[in-house]
Design a protein around this motif. Structure first.
Motif, mmCIF file in Angstrom:
data_model
loop_
_atom_site.group_PDB
_atom_site.id
_atom_site.type_symbol
_atom_site.label_atom_id
_atom_site.label_comp_id
_atom_site.label_asym_id
_atom_site.label_seq_id
_atom_site.Cartn_x
_atom_site.Cartn_y
_atom_site.Cartn_z
ATOM 1 N N GLU A 1 40.383 27.644 33.677
ATOM 2 C CA GLU A 1 40.502 27.854 35.119
ATOM 3 C C GLU A 1 41.910 28.294 35.513
ATOM 4 O O GLU A 1 42.083 29.186 36.331
ATOM 5 N N GLU A 2 42.915 27.663 34.895
ATOM 6 C CA GLU A 2 44.299 28.007 35.207
ATOM 7 C C GLU A 2 44.610 29.451 34.792
ATOM 8 O O GLU A 2 45.217 30.212 35.539
ATOM 9 N N ARG A 3 44.160 29.830 33.601
ATOM 10 C CA ARG A 3 44.414 31.193 33.131
ATOM 11 C C ARG A 3 43.650 32.205 33.976
ATOM 12 O O ARG A 3 44.167 33.268 34.297
ATOM 13 N N ALA A 4 42.420 31.893 34.346
ATOM 14 C CA ALA A 4 41.639 32.806 35.193
ATOM 15 C C ALA A 4 42.303 32.976 36.550
ATOM 16 O O ALA A 4 42.349 34.085 37.091
ATOM 17 N N LYS A 5 42.835 31.889 37.104
ATOM 18 C CA LYS A 5 43.528 31.961 38.392
ATOM 19 C C LYS A 5 44.759 32.854 38.280
ATOM 20 O O LYS A 5 45.019 33.694 39.151
ATOM 21 N N GLN B 1 45.548 36.434 40.256
ATOM 22 C CA GLN B 1 46.761 36.689 41.033
ATOM 23 C C GLN B 1 47.457 37.954 40.551
ATOM 24 O O GLN B 1 47.931 38.755 41.346
ATOM 25 N N GLU B 2 47.519 38.154 39.229
ATOM 26 C CA GLU B 2 48.192 39.320 38.671
ATOM 27 C C GLU B 2 47.443 40.600 38.973
ATOM 28 O O GLU B 2 48.036 41.665 39.074
ATOM 29 N N SER B 3 46.137 40.527 39.075
ATOM 30 C CA SER B 3 45.339 41.738 39.283
ATOM 31 C C SER B 3 44.851 41.868 40.720
ATOM 32 O O SER B 3 43.889 42.580 40.984
ATOM 33 N N GLY C 1 46.109 43.429 43.174
ATOM 34 C CA GLY C 1 46.230 44.809 43.659
ATOM 35 C C GLY C 1 45.023 45.641 43.275
ATOM 36 O O GLY C 1 44.521 46.441 44.061
ATOM 37 N N TYR C 2 44.534 45.430 42.055
ATOM 38 C CA TYR C 2 43.341 46.144 41.624
ATOM 39 C C TYR C 2 42.133 45.710 42.450
ATOM 40 O O TYR C 2 41.329 46.529 42.862
ATOM 41 N N ALA C 3 42.033 44.416 42.703
ATOM 42 C CA ALA C 3 40.908 43.912 43.493
ATOM 43 C C ALA C 3 40.948 44.481 44.904
ATOM 44 O O ALA C 3 39.908 44.835 45.468
ATOM 45 N N GLU C 4 42.155 44.601 45.478
ATOM 46 C CA GLU C 4 42.266 45.161 46.822
ATOM 47 C C GLU C 4 41.867 46.625 46.842
ATOM 48 O O GLU C 4 41.316 47.120 47.816
ATOM 49 N N ALA C 5 42.151 47.347 45.763
ATOM 50 C CA ALA C 5 41.865 48.778 45.705
ATOM 51 C C ALA C 5 40.424 49.064 45.287
ATOM 52 O O ALA C 5 40.009 50.216 45.279
ATOM 53 N N SER C 6 39.654 48.043 44.946
ATOM 54 C CA SER C 6 38.303 48.275 44.456
ATOM 55 C C SER C 6 37.399 48.911 45.507
ATOM 56 O O SER C 6 36.403 49.534 45.168
#
Length: 179
Positions: free
Chosen positions: A81-85, A89-91, A93-98
């Motif tokens: 869960e921690e790594r997925a979170k 957070q790191e990606s 920008g990609y999620a916003e641009a989807s």
């Protein structure tokens, strides 16, 4: 002593204007590391988690290799869960641009929920909505409460199939709305 005659260049003093392929040197082409594959191996893939060693596959075999890769292998639930979170957070920008619709299904554009729903329906990541609907209908017919009245396990399975279909249907409608 003969004087060397100057040759006129076609690049007008700008070396980057020379045509591609104008050099005569041989280029090294790495072949796919998959046994008996003669395609160029231009897709690196890690041999083991956190290892600098890489396999070099062609695009087809890299996709096959990556389909079974588990990024969270060896981690307990809290670490996953921690790594997925952190990854979200790191990606971000990609999620916003989807919403620009640059990606299609099967290339990483499906969410984790959609991938779990496809697993419930036993479909591949690149399944289109027609295949999704067909698989859902076939599976739902076998465990529908009208077919198996009073069967708690069948009812739970039907609810699971229904939820998976709703997730995929909502995602498909969102894709159609965007573009």
């Amino acid at each position: 002593m003969p004087v060397a005659k100057a040759r006129r260049s076609n690049d007008w003093g700008f070396p980057r204007w020379r045509g591609y392929g104008s050099s005569r040197e041989a280029t090294n082409v790495r072949i796919c590391d998959r046994h008996s594959c003669d395609e160029p191996g231009d897709c690196p893939a890690p041999k083991a988690p956190n290892s600098p060693d890489r396999w070099y596959f062609c695009q087809k075999h890299a996709a096959e290799y990556n389909s079974k890769w588990d990024y969270f292998e060896g981690l307990d639930k809290a670490e996953k869960e921690e790594r997925a979170k952190a990854e979200r957070q790191e990606s971000s920008g990609y999620a916003e641009a989807s919403h620009y619709g640059w990606a299609g299904s099967g290339d990483g554009s499906r969410s984790a929920d959609e991938m779990r729903a496809l697993d419930v329906l036993e479909l591949e990541a690149d399944a289109d909505f027609v295949m999704i609907k067909k698989a859902w209908r076939e599976k739902a017919k076998t465990v529908h409460p009208d077919v198996k009245p009073g069967d708690k396990a069948a009812a739970a399975e039907f609810q699971k199939l229904q939820l998976a279909y709703e997730v995929l249907k909502t995602a498909e409608e969102r894709r159609e709305w965007r573009g």
